[in-house]
Write a protein that holds these residues in place. Structure first.
Motif, PDB file in Angstrom:
ATOM      1  N   CYS A  27       0.881  -1.088  -0.019  1.00 46.34           N
ATOM      2  CA  CYS A  27       0.073  -0.239  -0.138  1.00 46.34           C
ATOM      3  C   CYS A  27       0.794   1.042  -0.039  1.00 46.34           C
ATOM      4  O   CYS A  27       1.758   1.279   0.958  1.00 46.34           O
ATOM      5  N   CYS A  30       0.044   3.305   3.510  1.00 54.60           N
ATOM      6  CA  CYS A  30       0.562   3.129   4.913  1.00 54.60           C
ATOM      7  C   CYS A  30       1.465   1.945   4.905  1.00 54.60           C
ATOM      8  O   CYS A  30       1.894   1.518   6.124  1.00 54.60           O
ATOM      9  N   CYS A  41      -6.419  -1.782   0.184  1.00 56.57           N
ATOM     10  CA  CYS A  41      -5.674  -2.146   1.328  1.00 56.57           C
ATOM     11  C   CYS A  41      -6.649  -2.691   2.403  1.00 56.57           C
ATOM     12  O   CYS A  41      -7.550  -1.903   2.579  1.00 56.57           O
ATOM     13  N   SER A  43      -5.806  -2.647   5.560  1.00 54.69           N
ATOM     14  CA  SER A  43      -5.517  -1.923   6.468  1.00 54.69           C
ATOM     15  C   SER A  43      -6.024  -0.533   6.640  1.00 54.69           C
ATOM     16  O   SER A  43      -6.722  -0.093   7.620  1.00 54.69           O
ATOM     17  N   CYS A  44      -6.011   0.028   5.412  1.00 51.72           N
ATOM     18  CA  CYS A  44      -6.640   1.550   5.411  1.00 51.72           C
ATOM     19  C   CYS A  44      -7.359   2.010   4.316  1.00 51.72           C
ATOM     20  O   CYS A  44      -8.077   2.923   4.232  1.00 51.72           O
ATOM     21  N   SER A  46      -6.956   2.296   1.160  1.00 52.45           N
ATOM     22  CA  SER A  46      -6.343   2.793   0.142  1.00 52.45           C
ATOM     23  C   SER A  46      -6.279   2.079  -1.327  1.00 52.45           C
ATOM     24  O   SER A  46      -6.259   0.636  -1.104  1.00 52.45           O
TER      25      SER A  46
END
Ligand code: ZN
Length: 132
Positions: A27, A30, A41, A43-44, A46
């Protein structure tokens, strides 16, 4: 090369494997490492991704033995399908190399693993892991 042609795609990810390379997405926002590739992503959220090299090191977290394979893999059964948690923090599904599929009791969860590749009788390459 413009940004678009460098954008990681699942097709390219698979092509790298056929070339004996293992690359993951990273990513751009992040830094989370993502393999196999996702559109965004985990996690975030994106969708800005770039390619990253993978250490190829990890540990075995789960496995199963495939005795009855889909038709295209019948020649290869029995074989292991395992989940490896990479040092980069992402989990990948891969074959196991160097373990007897008839002796799953010899395979221990948590074993340190390293990346290798195996080639099917038809010449297709798979991601695989062996004991490190
Ligand atoms: Zn992210």
């Amino acid at each position: 090369m413009n940004d678009k042609s460098n954008k990681p795609t699942i097709e390219k990810y698979k092509q790298f494997i056929q070339e004996g390379k293992f690359r993951a997405f990273k990513c751009s926002d992040c830094g989370a490492v993502i393999a196999p590739p996702l559109g965004s992503c985990y996690s975030c959220g994106s969708s800005k991704m770039e390619w990253t090299e993978i250490s190829g090191k990890g540990r075995l977290v789960s496995f199963t033995v495939i005795h009855v394979a889909p038709e295209e893999f019948q020649d290869e059964a029995p074989y292991y399908i395992a989940i490896i948690e990479l040092d980069e923090g992402t989990r990948v599904t891969a074959r196991l190399s160097g373990f007897d599929p008839l002796k799953p009791e010899d395979v221990k969860l948590g074993t340190s693993m390293e990346l290798t590749f195996i080639e099917s009788p038809k010449g297709r390459k798979y991601l695989a892991f062996k004991a490190a």
